[in-house]
Design an enzyme around this catalytic site. Structure first.
Site, PDB file in Angstrom:
ATOM      1  N   SER A 130       0.816  -1.221   0.000  1.00 44.50           N
ATOM      2  CA  SER A 130       0.000   0.000   0.000  1.00 44.50           C
ATOM      3  C   SER A 130       0.846   1.266   0.000  1.00 44.50           C
ATOM      4  O   SER A 130       1.923   1.312   0.596  1.00 44.50           O
ATOM      5  CB  SER A 130      -0.860  -0.010   1.268  1.00 44.50           C
ATOM      6  OG  SER A 130      -1.392   1.259   1.514  1.00 44.50           O
ATOM      7  N   GLU A 132       0.231   3.575   1.773  1.00 48.18           N
ATOM      8  CA  GLU A 132       0.330   3.977   3.189  1.00 48.18           C
ATOM      9  C   GLU A 132       1.736   3.720   3.733  1.00 48.18           C
ATOM     10  O   GLU A 132       2.137   4.326   4.725  1.00 48.18           O
ATOM     11  CB  GLU A 132      -0.683   3.194   4.021  1.00 48.18           C
ATOM     12  CG  GLU A 132      -2.060   3.802   4.059  1.00 48.18           C
ATOM     13  CD  GLU A 132      -2.131   5.079   4.890  1.00 48.18           C
ATOM     14  OE1 GLU A 132      -1.734   5.055   6.064  1.00 48.18           O
ATOM     15  OE2 GLU A 132      -2.570   6.103   4.352  1.00 48.18           O
ATOM     16  N   TYR A 153      -1.830   0.148  10.818  1.00 48.90           N
ATOM     17  CA  TYR A 153      -2.089  -0.526   9.527  1.00 48.90           C
ATOM     18  C   TYR A 153      -0.844  -0.469   8.661  1.00 48.90           C
ATOM     19  O   TYR A 153      -0.400  -1.486   8.106  1.00 48.90           O
ATOM     20  CB  TYR A 153      -3.267   0.154   8.818  1.00 48.90           C
ATOM     21  CG  TYR A 153      -3.418  -0.236   7.364  1.00 48.90           C
ATOM     22  CD1 TYR A 153      -4.041  -1.427   6.994  1.00 48.90           C
ATOM     23  CD2 TYR A 153      -2.935   0.592   6.340  1.00 48.90           C
ATOM     24  CE1 TYR A 153      -4.180  -1.787   5.655  1.00 48.90           C
ATOM     25  CE2 TYR A 153      -3.067   0.241   4.999  1.00 48.90           C
ATOM     26  CZ  TYR A 153      -3.683  -0.947   4.658  1.00 48.90           C
ATOM     27  OH  TYR A 153      -3.813  -1.292   3.336  1.00 48.90           O
TER      28      TYR A 153
END
Ligand code: NAP
Ligand code: GDD
Length: 350
Positions: A130, A132, A153
């Site tokens: 990701s 992220e 996460y």
């Protein structure tokens, strides 16, 4: 016939990927969690009764927290390709459930990779990494940008990223990370910001709600269209060599812009409806994600086809149609024109 195993098949990406692979003639196996209610709504249109001859979609109960089950399934199915899309995928929720997120989103990957290694089968493994991971790293972000995760996460995805790399190097597995920037669709979960907005727009138009409560409107994301991103996942597994690749549009917009575009498309003034609720702020925010996807272009010949404005319109049209409202229609038109013949192309979500 190629055989694929998809974890997270009931999610946004998993449902599109299953659809794409079935369209291409694959036998598709999906891992689903046992729940007291149905959690297969996104698969209903492709579900096939396992008693029927020629069925090519098979669903198996299991969980990324259950190593024994994963090992048995990998051994029994002997897939040519494994797509690990299962995860506790909500960044805000990961602050409330850091341990669970680490277990499923992080350690789940170790369990699945171990299952592959122990089974001794020759398979290709895709890890849903990701954007992220980049967190606080300034934009634009590419494969060489340092990771600076800003949530439980992202920290779990970081572990997953490096485990995938490690199994590739240590055991010579064909294992790759697709580092995907945000991608959305009418099948996006209702608590992610884009779908929360387009769903609220439809409900406000229908008179079912008046207000939409949001958090940080200034965060910027590189938003693309999910069906295009699952096409990339398959390209990565079909490439000659295992490569970690960033996928994104190269254009970032703020949450505020997404709000403005959605409300105005439906003929509404967002200022009359949107309010800020600090409950939706995050302890640490990722301010700006913007992909440098030049490697994907060079290696896979991949270019995004759906623009930001079309994405918003597709989602608003679908949410309006789901409530029985007649949508303006520009989104549906774009969806048909852009050549996603392999999807059901339905204008209702799910
Ligand atoms: P999603 O809609 O939230 O789907 C997540 C899937 O994971 C669901 O099928 C869910 O099952 C399953 N799952 C959750 N916990 C599990 C567990 N303990 N064991 C097995 N399966 C479990 O996510 P998505 O948007 O499709 O994203 C797919 C993957 O890509 C995720 O790993 C996500 O983190 C990653 N990713 C997404 C984006 C994006 O913008 N969408 C960008 C980069 C990376 P239930 O249906 O039962 O909940
Ligand atoms: N969810 C949500 N709800 N987000 C809000 C809200 C709200 O009410 N108001 C503002 N936001 C802001 C968030 O603070 C964040 O900056 C941005 O909207 C996007 O939030 P999400 O849609 O929840 O997505 P995300 O960027 O945190 O995470 C998604 O994309 C990642 C890839 O970059 C998820 O799909 C992750 O699984 C994925 O890895």
């Amino acid at each position: 016939m190629s055989r694929a195993l998809i974890t997270g098949i009931t999610g946004q990406d998993g449902s599109y990927l299953a659809e794409l692979l079935l369209h291409r003639g694959y036998e598709v196996h999906g891992l689903i969690r046992r729940a007291s209610t149905f959690n297969t709504q996104r698969l209903e249109h492709i579900y096939q009764d396992p008693h029927v001859e020629d069925t090519r979609l098979f669903l198996h109960y299991g969980d990324l927290a259950d190593a024994g089950r994963l090992t048995n399934l990998v051994y029994e199915i002997q897939p040519d390709e494994i797509y690990n899309l299962g995860a506790q995928s909500h960044v805000r929720v990961s602050f409330d459930m850091p341990e669970y997120t680490g277990d499923v989103t992080g350690l789940g990957v170790a369990r699945l990779l171990e299952a592959v290694r122990r089974s001794g089968i020759k398979t290709r493994y895709y890890q849903a990494s990701s954007s992220e991971l980049f967190g606080a790293a300034p934009p634009p972000q590419s494969e060489s940008t340092p990771f600076m995760p800003q949530s439980p996460y992202a920290a779990a995805k970081l572990y997953a990223y490096w485990m995938t790399t490690n199994y590739r190097n240590a055991y010579n597995l064909f294992a790759v990370n697709g580092i995907l920037f945000n991608h959305e669709s009418p099948r996006r979960g209702e608590t992610f910001v884009t779908r929360k907005i387009t769903r609220a727009v439809a409900r406000i138009r229908k008179g079912l709600q008046k207000k939409l409560y949001l958090g940080n409107l200034e965060a910027r994301r590189d938003w693309g269209f999910a069906p295009e991103y699952v096409e990339c996942m398959t390209l990565l597994l079909q490439h000659d060599t295992p490569e970690d690749v960033v996928i994104g549009t190269g254009e970032s917009r703020s949450v505020r812009e997404f709000v403005e575009e959605s409300f105005s498309y439906a003929g509404l003034d967002w200022r009359e409806h949107v309010e800020i609720d600090p409950r939706y702020f995050r302890p640490t925010e990722v301010d700006h994600l913007l992909a440098d996807a030049s490697k994907a272009r060079r290696l896979l010949g991949w270019e995004p086809r759906v623009t930001f404005r079309e994405l918003v319109r597709i989602m608003v049209d679908c949410d309006l149609a789901a409530l029985g409202e007649t949508p303006p229609g520009a989104g549906v038109h774009a969806l048909r024109k852009k050549g996603f013949g392999w999807t059901a192309n339905r204008i209702t979500p799910g």
